[in-house]
Design a protein around this motif. Structure first.
Motif, PDB file in Angstrom:
ATOM      1  N   GLY A 321       0.638  -1.152   0.048  1.00 50.17           N
ATOM      2  CA  GLY A 321      -0.047  -0.050  -0.048  1.00 50.17           C
ATOM      3  C   GLY A 321       1.069   1.180   0.091  1.00 50.17           C
ATOM      4  N   ALA A 322       2.060   1.119   0.023  1.00 48.60           N
ATOM      5  CA  ALA A 322       3.107   2.445   0.019  1.00 48.60           C
ATOM      6  C   ALA A 322       3.051   2.782  -1.407  1.00 48.60           C
ATOM      7  N   VAL A 323       2.972   4.221  -1.591  1.00 49.85           N
ATOM      8  CA  VAL A 323       2.770   4.669  -2.923  1.00 49.85           C
ATOM      9  C   VAL A 323       3.829   6.041  -2.895  1.00 49.85           C
ATOM     10  N   LEU A 324       4.742   6.180  -3.594  1.00 53.60           N
ATOM     11  CA  LEU A 324       5.586   7.180  -3.879  1.00 53.60           C
ATOM     12  C   LEU A 324       5.362   7.985  -5.151  1.00 53.60           C
ATOM     13  N   GLU A 325       4.674   9.073  -5.002  1.00 51.63           N
ATOM     14  CA  GLU A 325       4.363   9.820  -6.335  1.00 51.63           C
ATOM     15  C   GLU A 325       5.798  10.164  -6.988  1.00 51.63           C
ATOM     16  N   GLU A 335      10.206   3.660   6.928  1.00 51.10           N
ATOM     17  CA  GLU A 335       8.838   2.771   6.671  1.00 51.10           C
ATOM     18  C   GLU A 335       7.797   3.492   6.244  1.00 51.10           C
ATOM     19  N   MET A 336       7.070   2.868   5.194  1.00 46.17           N
ATOM     20  CA  MET A 336       5.855   3.205   4.882  1.00 46.17           C
ATOM     21  C   MET A 336       4.929   2.034   4.630  1.00 46.17           C
ATOM     22  N   LYS A 337       3.780   2.380   4.844  1.00 44.45           N
ATOM     23  CA  LYS A 337       2.872   1.228   4.909  1.00 44.45           C
ATOM     24  C   LYS A 337       1.298   1.822   4.606  1.00 44.45           C
ATOM     25  N   ASN A 338       0.594   1.386   3.554  1.00 44.85           N
ATOM     26  CA  ASN A 338      -0.609   1.873   3.465  1.00 44.85           C
ATOM     27  C   ASN A 338      -0.546   3.441   3.292  1.00 44.85           C
ATOM     28  N   ALA A 339       0.607   3.827   2.536  1.00 46.33           N
ATOM     29  CA  ALA A 339       0.394   5.484   2.807  1.00 46.33           C
ATOM     30  C   ALA A 339       0.900   6.090   1.599  1.00 46.33           C
ATOM     31  N   VAL A 340       0.682   7.119   0.979  1.00 44.00           N
ATOM     32  CA  VAL A 340       1.079   7.978   0.035  1.00 44.00           C
ATOM     33  C   VAL A 340       1.815   9.184   0.364  1.00 44.00           C
ATOM     34  N   LEU A 341       2.795   9.037  -0.336  1.00 46.95           N
ATOM     35  CA  LEU A 341       3.876  10.324  -0.471  1.00 46.95           C
ATOM     36  C   LEU A 341       3.808  11.079  -1.622  1.00 46.95           C
ATOM     37  N   GLY A 342       3.216  12.368  -1.407  1.00 44.98           N
ATOM     38  CA  GLY A 342       3.040  13.018  -2.698  1.00 44.98           C
ATOM     39  C   GLY A 342       4.056  13.721  -3.564  1.00 44.98           C
ATOM     40  N   LYS A 346       9.071  14.774   0.952  1.00 44.53           N
ATOM     41  CA  LYS A 346      10.353  13.984   1.300  1.00 44.53           C
ATOM     42  C   LYS A 346      10.055  13.633   2.771  1.00 44.53           C
ATOM     43  N   ALA A 347      10.626  12.380   3.031  1.00 50.32           N
ATOM     44  CA  ALA A 347      10.673  11.909   4.378  1.00 50.32           C
ATOM     45  C   ALA A 347      12.407  11.157   4.534  1.00 50.32           C
ATOM     46  N   ASN A 348      13.056  12.038   4.960  1.00 45.05           N
ATOM     47  CA  ASN A 348      14.474  11.651   4.732  1.00 45.05           C
ATOM     48  C   ASN A 348      15.056  10.779   5.584  1.00 45.05           C
ATOM     49  N   HIS A 349      14.445  10.609   6.855  1.00 40.99           N
ATOM     50  CA  HIS A 349      15.345   9.681   7.724  1.00 40.99           C
ATOM     51  C   HIS A 349      14.487   9.391   8.981  1.00 40.99           C
ATOM     52  N   LEU A 350      14.635   8.040   9.309  1.00 39.91           N
ATOM     53  CA  LEU A 350      14.114   7.531  10.691  1.00 39.91           C
ATOM     54  C   LEU A 350      12.584   7.840  10.815  1.00 39.91           C
ATOM     55  N   THR A 351      11.790   7.575   9.828  1.00 39.17           N
ATOM     56  CA  THR A 351      10.399   7.971  10.000  1.00 39.17           C
ATOM     57  C   THR A 351       9.554   6.946   9.628  1.00 39.17           C
ATOM     58  N   TYR A 352       8.201   6.775  10.182  1.00 39.05           N
ATOM     59  CA  TYR A 352       7.319   5.826   9.980  1.00 39.05           C
ATOM     60  C   TYR A 352       5.967   6.567   9.637  1.00 39.05           C
ATOM     61  N   LEU A 353       5.757   6.099   8.252  1.00 39.15           N
ATOM     62  CA  LEU A 353       4.330   6.635   7.844  1.00 39.15           C
ATOM     63  C   LEU A 353       3.435   5.435   7.591  1.00 39.15           C
ATOM     64  N   GLY A 354       2.529   5.367   8.390  1.00 33.72           N
ATOM     65  CA  GLY A 354       1.475   4.198   8.206  1.00 33.72           C
ATOM     66  C   GLY A 354       0.064   4.820   8.040  1.00 33.72           C
ATOM     67  N   ILE A 369       6.599  10.114  13.496  1.00 35.84           N
ATOM     68  CA  ILE A 369       5.905   8.729  13.168  1.00 35.84           C
ATOM     69  C   ILE A 369       4.353   9.442  13.239  1.00 35.84           C
ATOM     70  N   THR A 370       3.715   8.358  12.411  1.00 35.26           N
ATOM     71  CA  THR A 370       2.052   8.655  12.399  1.00 35.26           C
ATOM     72  C   THR A 370       1.801   7.624  13.361  1.00 35.26           C
ATOM     73  N   CYS A 371       1.010   8.051  14.302  1.00 37.10           N
ATOM     74  CA  CYS A 371       0.447   6.922  15.487  1.00 37.10           C
ATOM     75  C   CYS A 371      -0.863   6.352  15.005  1.00 37.10           C
ATOM     76  N   ASN A 372      -0.844   5.551  14.177  1.00 32.09           N
ATOM     77  CA  ASN A 372      -2.067   5.028  13.379  1.00 32.09           C
ATOM     78  C   ASN A 372      -2.779   4.019  14.098  1.00 32.09           C
ATOM     79  N   TYR A 373      -2.483   3.176  14.988  1.00 32.70           N
ATOM     80  CA  TYR A 373      -2.964   2.137  15.737  1.00 32.70           C
ATOM     81  C   TYR A 373      -3.157   2.536  17.121  1.00 32.70           C
ATOM     82  N   ASN A 374      -4.491   2.176  17.634  1.00 34.74           N
ATOM     83  CA  ASN A 374      -4.785   2.469  19.015  1.00 34.74           C
ATOM     84  C   ASN A 374      -4.998   1.193  19.891  1.00 34.74           C
ATOM     85  N   GLY A 375      -4.562   0.105  19.225  1.00 39.33           N
ATOM     86  CA  GLY A 375      -4.728  -1.178  20.004  1.00 39.33           C
ATOM     87  C   GLY A 375      -6.011  -1.958  19.426  1.00 39.33           C
TER      88      GLY A 375
END
Length: 452
Positions: A321-325, A335-342, A346-354, A369-375
């Motif tokens: 689900g990762a998409v780099l435009e 790390e990217m998961k189910n995410a779109v980077l327009g 840029k996300a140059n270092h040490l980042t989580y985009l979920g 980090i995108t805190c995408n999961y609440n448990g």
């Protein structure tokens, strides 16, 4: 001339005990896809009218794998030889009138082109009764031998039953065969098991046809194409051969592989032109790479789409689900998961985009980090065009950062941020002059007094 109907019988009844696995042998993956399904794909290129997989031990696993493809199965309850296995498909091919290919589920690299050559030879001017696919391995070992004059088969014999003279032959039987349905099962009904193994051998149909005055033909292919899998080591060899072929194709189609032997493709990887792939890059299934992309060393991609001119890595992970435009960039340890980077973002270092959408031209700072999961549930983060997210920020989804907004470094964002606004969500800095020096003096005194 009207094209003849085609059917395929794929043998997959063996136990595969040498694999030492709970997974059926033919379902072990090559390039991320079960080897049986590699063969099914090649058969599908011929548009067969019917396909039948002969199952036995572990049949439930194989049936589950082919059922979604609409492929029939036939059960070989006892493993009594290849001839007996093929005979089990007779009911599934009831009423079929055409050409039959006999294939093996653990011989996955046979191409549609080779199958077509077998079928074409079956309809040569001399109308052979059967066509057998032969090969010349570096070490003939215990393969069955083919004695031929030109491409006409004089004799076929299993190694166990061969004489020393016959074992000296270098042309070996792959086991693959093309035969008319009108001949196949009639010949199989006459096959006996008076041999060293007490089995019903499929190759015996060749000699039975010869006894009727009908010759068979052999066509040859490279040994690598008919390599089979009976062990983990052989599986690794098949994988290596497949990867070598795929790497060569990628380079022939305009990609640069800096260290080809370190790049691993999946069965469906799509690579554009002028792509640069640095060492130790791994592609899982479902990856599409557009033209002009650079993928730096030690990156892992699966289920991802990378747009034209984008840059990935080093040490990046793109999950499904990762998409780099186009022109977007992810750098080291992103790390990217189910995410779109327009586009151009840029996300140059040490980042989580979920579960995120990042607008064009946005900049995501290190440690964000995108805190995408609440448990219990997944929620999305939306970051507008041209937004700037400072380093070490946590965006607690669901949340929206407006276009052009700035998130100050170290912030924990729990509410939406308006376009062009500044969001600061961190504790006020408290500075106490001289505190550190006094602390060190106090600790030194305690240590000198023998206290901890």
């Amino acid at each position: 001339m009207t094209p003849r109907s085609i059917a395929a019988i794929i043998l997959a009844a063996g136990k595969g005990t040498r694999m030492q696995s709970d997974l059926h042998k033919v379902l072990h993956p090559v390039a991320g896809r079960p080897m049986l399904l590699h063969l099914v794909d090649s058969v599908a290129a011929l548009a067969p009218d019917r396909s039948v997989v002969v199952v036995g031990a572990g049949r439930q696993q194989v049936e589950a794998a082919v059922a979604p493809l609409g492929i029939a199965t036939a059960h070989q309850a006892q493993q009594l030889g290849t001839g007996h296995a093929v005979a089990q498909a007779e009911a599934a091919l009831d009423g079929f009138d055409g050409d039959v290919l006999v294939l093996y589920g653990d011989v996955p690299l046979v191409s549609a082109a080779t199958m077509r050559r077998m079928l074409d030879r079956l309809h040569g001017e001399d109308a052979p009764a059967t066509v057998v696919l032969g090969f010349r391995p570096a070490d003939p070992g215990a393969y069955g031998r083919i004695v031929a004059e030109g491409d006409r088969i004089v004799k076929m014999v299993e190694f166990k039953d061969a004489t020393a003279e016959e074992r000296a032959q270098t042309l070996c039987n792959s086991g693959l065969m093309a035969v008319r349905s009108s001949d196949l099962f009639a010949l199989l009904a006459r096959v006996g098991n008076d041999n060293a193994a007490g089995e019903y051998y499929l190759p015996d149909v060749v000699m039975l046809a010869a006894a009727d005055g009908r010759a068979s033909a052999v066509i040859e292919t490279d040994a690598a194409e008919v390599a089979g899998v009976n062990s983990r080591a052989e599986l690794a060899g098949i994988e290596a051969a497949w990867q070598a072929t795929r790497r060569a194709r990628a380079m022939a189609e305009g990609a640069t592989l800096v260290a080809p032997e370190t790049v691993w493709f999946a069965h469906d990887t799509q690579i554009g032109r002028d792509v640069v792939i640095e060492p130790n890059v791994v592609f899982g299934p479902g990856v599409r790479i557009a033209d002009g992309v650079t993928i730096r060393a030690f990156s892992h991609l699966a289920g991802a789409s990378v747009g034209e001119g984008a840059e990935v890595g080093p040490y990046a992970r793109l999950r499904p689900g990762a998409v780099l435009e186009p022109q977007a960039k992810v750098g080291n340890f992103v790390e990217m998961k189910n995410a779109v980077l327009g586009r151009g973002a840029k996300a140059n270092h040490l980042t989580y985009l979920g579960d995120a959408e990042v607008g064009a031209g946005a900049n995501i700072g290190a440690g964000t980090i995108t805190c995408n999961y609440n448990g219990f549930l997944k929620n999305r983060t939306r970051i507008g065009e041209g937004a700037f997210v400072g380093s070490n920020s946590a965006l607690v989804a669901p949340v929206t950062i407006g276009a052009g907004a700035i998130v100050a470094a170290g912030s924990v964002i729990t509410r939406d941020v308006a376009p062009d606004a500044l969001a600061v969500a961190r504790a006020a800095q408290d500075v106490r002059p001289g505190w550190a020096a006094r602390f060190r003096e106090a600790m030194a005194a305690l240590k000198a007094a023998g206290k901890r």
